[in-house]
Design a protein around this motif. Structure first.
Motif, PDB file in Angstrom:
ATOM      1  N   GLY A 215       0.812  -1.215   0.000  1.00 24.55           N
ATOM      2  CA  GLY A 215       0.000   0.000   0.000  1.00 24.55           C
ATOM      3  C   GLY A 215       0.839   1.256   0.000  1.00 24.55           C
ATOM      4  N   GLU A 216       1.863   1.302   0.845  1.00 23.94           N
ATOM      5  CA  GLU A 216       2.729   2.492   0.876  1.00 23.94           C
ATOM      6  C   GLU A 216       3.449   2.660  -0.451  1.00 23.94           C
ATOM      7  OE1 GLU A 216       4.563   4.313   3.710  1.00 23.94           O
ATOM      8  OE2 GLU A 216       3.229   3.746   5.341  1.00 23.94           O
ATOM      9  N   LEU A 217       3.851   1.564  -1.054  1.00 27.07           N
ATOM     10  CA  LEU A 217       4.505   1.644  -2.353  1.00 27.07           C
ATOM     11  C   LEU A 217       3.585   2.298  -3.376  1.00 27.07           C
ATOM     12  CD1 LEU A 217       6.942   0.841  -4.147  1.00 27.07           C
ATOM     13  CD2 LEU A 217       5.762  -1.321  -4.585  1.00 27.07           C
ATOM     14  N   LEU A 218       2.321   1.920  -3.357  1.00 26.94           N
ATOM     15  CA  LEU A 218       1.365   2.451  -4.328  1.00 26.94           C
ATOM     16  C   LEU A 218       1.042   3.919  -4.072  1.00 26.94           C
ATOM     17  CD1 LEU A 218      -1.012  -0.607  -4.560  1.00 26.94           C
ATOM     18  CD2 LEU A 218       0.082   0.481  -6.523  1.00 26.94           C
ATOM     19  N   VAL A 219       0.598   4.244  -2.856  1.00 21.53           N
ATOM     20  CA  VAL A 219       0.031   5.575  -2.623  1.00 21.53           C
ATOM     21  C   VAL A 219       1.072   6.626  -2.251  1.00 21.53           C
ATOM     22  CG1 VAL A 219      -2.137   4.527  -1.907  1.00 21.53           C
ATOM     23  CG2 VAL A 219      -0.497   5.239  -0.165  1.00 21.53           C
ATOM     24  N   ALA A 220       2.259   6.207  -1.788  1.00 23.96           N
ATOM     25  CA  ALA A 220       3.265   7.188  -1.388  1.00 23.96           C
ATOM     26  C   ALA A 220       4.397   7.308  -2.385  1.00 23.96           C
ATOM     27  CB  ALA A 220       3.839   6.822  -0.015  1.00 23.96           C
ATOM     28  N   ALA A 221       4.410   6.459  -3.421  1.00 19.57           N
ATOM     29  CA  ALA A 221       5.548   6.491  -4.333  1.00 19.57           C
ATOM     30  C   ALA A 221       5.148   6.306  -5.790  1.00 19.57           C
ATOM     31  CB  ALA A 221       6.575   5.421  -3.927  1.00 19.57           C
ATOM     32  N   LEU A 222       4.477   5.212  -6.109  1.00 24.70           N
ATOM     33  CA  LEU A 222       4.283   4.875  -7.516  1.00 24.70           C
ATOM     34  C   LEU A 222       3.199   5.694  -8.198  1.00 24.70           C
ATOM     35  CD1 LEU A 222       4.611   0.979  -7.477  1.00 24.70           C
ATOM     36  CD2 LEU A 222       6.371   2.718  -7.852  1.00 24.70           C
ATOM     37  N   ILE A 223       2.126   6.009  -7.488  1.00 24.84           N
ATOM     38  CA  ILE A 223       1.021   6.753  -8.092  1.00 24.84           C
ATOM     39  C   ILE A 223       0.868   8.078  -7.344  1.00 24.84           C
ATOM     40  CG2 ILE A 223      -1.420   6.740  -8.701  1.00 24.84           C
ATOM     41  CD1 ILE A 223      -1.375   3.707  -8.544  1.00 24.84           C
ATOM     42  N   PRO A 224       1.096   9.195  -8.004  1.00 31.08           N
ATOM     43  CA  PRO A 224       0.882  10.482  -7.330  1.00 31.08           C
ATOM     44  C   PRO A 224      -0.577  10.613  -6.906  1.00 31.08           C
ATOM     45  CG  PRO A 224       2.152  10.768  -9.347  1.00 31.08           C
ATOM     46  CD  PRO A 224       1.640   9.356  -9.365  1.00 31.08           C
ATOM     47  N   MET A 225      -0.792  10.697  -5.606  1.00 26.87           N
ATOM     48  CA  MET A 225      -2.147  10.677  -5.060  1.00 26.87           C
ATOM     49  C   MET A 225      -2.472  11.976  -4.339  1.00 26.87           C
ATOM     50  SD  MET A 225      -3.754   7.697  -5.537  1.00 26.87           S
ATOM     51  CE  MET A 225      -3.525   5.907  -5.641  1.00 26.87           C
ATOM     52  N   ALA A 226      -3.735  12.312  -4.348  1.00 32.71           N
ATOM     53  CA  ALA A 226      -4.275  13.348  -3.478  1.00 32.71           C
ATOM     54  C   ALA A 226      -5.109  12.677  -2.411  1.00 32.71           C
ATOM     55  CB  ALA A 226      -5.139  14.324  -4.271  1.00 32.71           C
TER      56      ALA A 226
END
Length: 366
Positions: free
Chosen positions: A155-166
């Motif tokens: 999850g951290e990989l996805l939302v904090a690094a790989l996909i720029p999220m708001a």
């Protein structure tokens, strides 16, 4: 070469942080000037803005968030920041490599052998329907394909690094408790993220340097690195050096600054200011001696809220049992006590009418 002592650096930083005198800026204007505000604790920016803006009302930040003028996103140091929409889109690509490295540094064994590009593509495909998701919901859609890593690591990989999220409202709105709902940054802001130049130039790095100095300077390259999480931006510093002025601190470190940036006289009075947890003014430098004594460095990192007296961290504060409690780190003079109490009473009125008392935790200082 001019030497700036800790007090001179203190007053320069306070002036640029709008902590010598409250400003008349809008919320997006002050957030832009500060290069963002650390915001992993959703309610803390409200106190930070109250201490910096004249007549600040919480609804002004709520409007900026719901109106998408400012956004909550992972950026500097892989920490959730409140930044303007323009800065989020302009700066994100420059931070991508650092964000990946920091997540991998935390979860390297758990994520060993995973193809990051494949995970990113799968995550984007899931988010393509435009529906906000929590980190848990996002991971649940992918864990059959990648069953090995713990949910937290993936999850951290996805939302904090790989996909720029708001992180979408109501997260971060005044006195609201809400979980994190993520949406791709470009979807929420309805604009694409600015790509990095293909010619190897670093205009974003140069912008970050100048903006950082405007809000935190005079500062060393190590300070810029500590604030941003980026590797010191040496190319940007080299490119801009002829446009900057150079000082030394008392330890002999080279400090860079913008020529016209404010550097008030060291004897300029500094009013009492109450700062939120993880405030920019304290965490924005590698060498924090301009604002906090070495013995107290752990306070800000641990998330204690602090009080500035004569420009330096001199107390902590907390709200509990209908009281705003102040815990001095050294004995306060009678004049200092009165100034702290007056500012605390104003802060209590801002935070909530139900706060009945301002108390000093040390009975001898009450």
């Amino acid at each position: 070469m001019t030497v700036l002592d800790a007090r001179a650096l203190n007053r320069a930083t306070l002036a640029r942080q709008h902590l010598l005198e409250r400003g008349e800026l809008s919320v997006p204007e002050v957030v832009a000037h500060l290069c963002g505000m650390q915001a992993q604790e959703p309610q803390e920016p409200f106190t930070g803005l109250w201490s910096r803006l004249a007549g600040f009302e919480p609804g002004r930040l709520d409007e900026a968030l719901t109106g998408r003028a400012v956004v909550r996103t992972h950026l500097m140091r892989r920490t959730v920041h409140l930044v303007t929409a323009d800065d989020a889109l302009a700066w994100r690509a420059r931070h991508d490599a650092m964000l990946r490295q920091r997540v991998l540094g935390t979860y390297r064994p758990e994520l060993a052998g995973i193809d990051l590009d494949e995970v990113a593509a799968a995550g984007r495909a899931v988010m393509a329907d435009g529906r906000p998701r929590s980190m848990t919901e996002l991971v649940q859609t992918l864990e059959e394909r990648w069953p090995g890593p713990p949910r937290r690591a993936l999850g951290e990989l996805l939302v904090a690094a790989l996909i720029p999220m708001a992180q979408l409202p109501p997260r971060g709105l005044w006195q609201q408790t809400a979980g994190v709902r993520n949406l791709p940054l470009s979807t929420w802001l309805e604009r694409d993220i600015d790509p990095l130049p293909v010619d190897g130039a670093d205009p974003v790095g140069q912008q970050l340097l100048r903006r950082y100095l405007a809000a935190y300077g005079p500062a060393a390259s190590a300070d810029l690195r500590a604030w941003s999480g980026l590797a010191g931006l040496p190319a940007a510093v080299k490119a801009a050096r002829d446009e900057l002025v150079v000082f030394r601190d008392e330890r002999g470190r080279e400090l860079l600054d913008l020529p016209e940036a404010p550097r008030p006289h060291p004897d300029t009075p500094a009013p009492v200011r109450f700062l939120p947890a993880f405030d920019n003014a304290i965490l924005g430098h590698h060498d924090r001696s301009r604002i906090i004594d070495a013995a107290h460095l752990g306070l800000s990192v641990a998330g204690h809220r602090t009080v500035l007296v004569d420009g330096r961290v001199t107390a902590t504060w907390a709200v509990r049992d209908r009281r705003l409690g102040v815990s001095p780190l050294r004995p306060l003079t009678r004049v200092e006590q009165e100034a702290v109490r007056a500012e605390a009473q104003d802060l209590a009125a801002f935070l909530d009418d139900w706060i009945e008392h301002v108390v000093f935790d040390d009975p001898a200082l009450s």
